[in-house]
Design a protein around this motif. Structure first.
Motif, PDB file in Angstrom:
ATOM      1  N   VAL A  82      28.823  22.315  34.496  1.00  0.00           N
ATOM      2  CA  VAL A  82      27.557  21.647  34.806  1.00  0.00           C
ATOM      3  C   VAL A  82      27.032  22.127  36.158  1.00  0.00           C
ATOM      4  N   GLU A  83      27.921  22.207  37.149  1.00  0.00           N
ATOM      5  CA  GLU A  83      27.515  22.685  38.475  1.00  0.00           C
ATOM      6  C   GLU A  83      26.981  24.108  38.390  1.00  0.00           C
ATOM      7  N   ARG A  84      27.677  24.945  37.633  1.00  0.00           N
ATOM      8  CA  ARG A  84      27.268  26.342  37.485  1.00  0.00           C
ATOM      9  C   ARG A  84      25.881  26.408  36.853  1.00  0.00           C
ATOM     10  N   LYS A  85      25.649  25.605  35.826  1.00  0.00           N
ATOM     11  CA  LYS A  85      24.349  25.613  35.155  1.00  0.00           C
ATOM     12  C   LYS A  85      23.251  25.107  36.086  1.00  0.00           C
ATOM     13  N   GLU A  86      23.538  24.051  36.848  1.00  0.00           N
ATOM     14  CA  GLU A  86      22.549  23.496  37.772  1.00  0.00           C
ATOM     15  C   GLU A  86      22.184  24.487  38.876  1.00  0.00           C
ATOM     16  N   MET A  87      23.163  25.294  39.302  1.00  0.00           N
ATOM     17  CA  MET A  87      22.928  26.263  40.369  1.00  0.00           C
ATOM     18  C   MET A  87      22.294  27.548  39.849  1.00  0.00           C
ATOM     19  N   GLY A  88      22.206  27.715  38.528  1.00  0.00           N
ATOM     20  CA  GLY A  88      21.547  28.873  37.953  1.00  0.00           C
ATOM     21  C   GLY A  88      22.421  30.094  37.748  1.00  0.00           C
ATOM     22  N   ASP A  94      29.634  35.476  37.837  1.00  0.00           N
ATOM     23  CA  ASP A  94      28.390  35.519  38.610  1.00  0.00           C
ATOM     24  C   ASP A  94      28.478  34.564  39.800  1.00  0.00           C
ATOM     25  N   GLN A  95      29.008  33.369  39.563  1.00  0.00           N
ATOM     26  CA  GLN A  95      29.150  32.384  40.628  1.00  0.00           C
ATOM     27  C   GLN A  95      30.121  32.868  41.706  1.00  0.00           C
ATOM     28  N   ALA A  96      31.252  33.408  41.295  1.00  0.00           N
ATOM     29  CA  ALA A  96      32.251  33.885  42.257  1.00  0.00           C
ATOM     30  C   ALA A  96      31.698  35.021  43.107  1.00  0.00           C
ATOM     31  N   VAL A  97      30.984  35.934  42.475  1.00  0.00           N
ATOM     32  CA  VAL A  97      30.429  37.078  43.199  1.00  0.00           C
ATOM     33  C   VAL A  97      29.365  36.625  44.188  1.00  0.00           C
ATOM     34  N   LYS A  98      28.467  35.762  43.762  1.00  0.00           N
ATOM     35  CA  LYS A  98      27.375  35.336  44.637  1.00  0.00           C
ATOM     36  C   LYS A  98      27.832  34.427  45.771  1.00  0.00           C
ATOM     37  N   LYS A  99      28.918  33.652  45.556  1.00  0.00           N
ATOM     38  CA  LYS A  99      29.415  32.776  46.620  1.00  0.00           C
ATOM     39  C   LYS A  99      30.362  33.501  47.574  1.00  0.00           C
ATOM     40  N   SER A 100      30.759  34.698  47.235  1.00  0.00           N
ATOM     41  CA  SER A 100      31.734  35.441  48.027  1.00  0.00           C
ATOM     42  C   SER A 100      31.120  35.961  49.328  1.00  0.00           C
ATOM     43  N   ASP A 101      31.986  36.098  50.338  1.00  0.00           N
ATOM     44  CA  ASP A 101      31.543  36.694  51.604  1.00  0.00           C
ATOM     45  C   ASP A 101      31.315  38.190  51.445  1.00  0.00           C
ATOM     46  N   ASP A 102      32.043  38.821  50.521  1.00  0.00           N
ATOM     47  CA  ASP A 102      31.915  40.251  50.246  1.00  0.00           C
ATOM     48  C   ASP A 102      31.721  40.432  48.736  1.00  0.00           C
ATOM     49  N   PRO A 103      30.479  40.288  48.251  1.00  0.00           N
ATOM     50  CA  PRO A 103      30.228  40.322  46.808  1.00  0.00           C
ATOM     51  C   PRO A 103      30.681  41.607  46.120  1.00  0.00           C
ATOM     52  N   GLN A 107      33.373  41.679  43.098  1.00  0.00           N
ATOM     53  CA  GLN A 107      33.033  42.247  41.786  1.00  0.00           C
ATOM     54  C   GLN A 107      34.016  43.347  41.413  1.00  0.00           C
ATOM     55  N   LYS A 108      34.405  44.167  42.377  1.00  0.00           N
ATOM     56  CA  LYS A 108      35.369  45.247  42.113  1.00  0.00           C
ATOM     57  C   LYS A 108      36.717  44.669  41.695  1.00  0.00           C
ATOM     58  N   ARG A 109      37.197  43.622  42.401  1.00  0.00           N
ATOM     59  CA  ARG A 109      38.471  42.996  42.041  1.00  0.00           C
ATOM     60  C   ARG A 109      38.422  42.422  40.631  1.00  0.00           C
ATOM     61  N   ILE A 110      37.327  41.771  40.292  1.00  0.00           N
ATOM     62  CA  ILE A 110      37.188  41.187  38.945  1.00  0.00           C
ATOM     63  C   ILE A 110      37.156  42.296  37.901  1.00  0.00           C
ATOM     64  N   ASP A 111      36.393  43.357  38.156  1.00  0.00           N
ATOM     65  CA  ASP A 111      36.314  44.474  37.209  1.00  0.00           C
ATOM     66  C   ASP A 111      37.667  45.162  37.035  1.00  0.00           C
ATOM     67  N   ASP A 112      38.383  45.367  38.148  1.00  0.00           N
ATOM     68  CA  ASP A 112      39.712  45.989  38.076  1.00  0.00           C
ATOM     69  C   ASP A 112      40.677  45.118  37.282  1.00  0.00           C
ATOM     70  N   PHE A 113      40.654  43.825  37.553  1.00  0.00           N
ATOM     71  CA  PHE A 113      41.519  42.884  36.845  1.00  0.00           C
ATOM     72  C   PHE A 113      41.230  42.899  35.346  1.00  0.00           C
ATOM     73  N   THR A 114      39.944  42.876  34.992  1.00  0.00           N
ATOM     74  CA  THR A 114      39.541  42.886  33.590  1.00  0.00           C
ATOM     75  C   THR A 114      39.978  44.176  32.904  1.00  0.00           C
TER      76      THR A 114
END
Length: 145
Positions: A82-88, A94-103, A107-114
């Motif tokens: 619900v919070e994610r939807k309310e914040m857009g 997307d939420q983790a990347v945008k809230k990160s100090d180093d987006p 994103q690279k860590r998430i892509d590598d992990f995936t």
């Protein structure tokens, strides 16, 4: 527990859960009744705190607390969705990347992990497929006569 106290709209439609015989017997009202008997002072202070902080009626606060008691993990997941939807945000990535100090690094860590786990999954499926094929080749099925 922190998801319990987050700002979640109470009027959001609940996530559909599978109905089991346990759900038909034990639900939010029963969880609430057990908690009320177990520790009345803590129960009352929790309900009063919800009513004050979230501006809920007593009935809404009890319903919300009962849902939390019944399924804390599901409650937290629903609250974060619900919070994610309310914040857009589109999704948790997307939420983790945008809230990160180093987006970019996030994103690279998430892509590598995936990518790494996708390869692991393919390797596991390939291994078991080869094992099934080898077994079926060495032990062919012969129908009974």
């Amino acid at each position: 527990v922190s998801a319990f106290t987050s700002n979640v709209n109470v009027n959001v439609a609940p996530i559909m859960r599978k109905t089991t015989s346990l759900n038909m017997v034990f639900g939010p009202k029963q969880a609430l009744a057990i908690e009320r008997r177990k520790n009345p002072q803590v129960f009352e202070s929790t309900i009063q705190g919800l009513m004050t902080s979230k501006r809920l009626s007593r009935e809404q606060a009890e319903k919300r607390y009962g849902e939390f008691l019944l399924d804390p993990d599901g409650f937290a997941l629903k609250a974060s969705a619900v919070e994610r939807k309310e914040m857009g945000y589109k999704n948790w990535i997307d939420q983790a990347v945008k809230k990160s100090d180093d987006p970019e690094a996030t994103q690279k860590r998430i892509d590598d992990f995936t990518a790494k786990n996708r390869l692991k999954g393919i390797a596991i499926m390939g291994f078991f497929s080869a094992a099934v094929l080898a077994y079926s080749a060495t032990n062919p099925y012969v129908p009974p006569v």
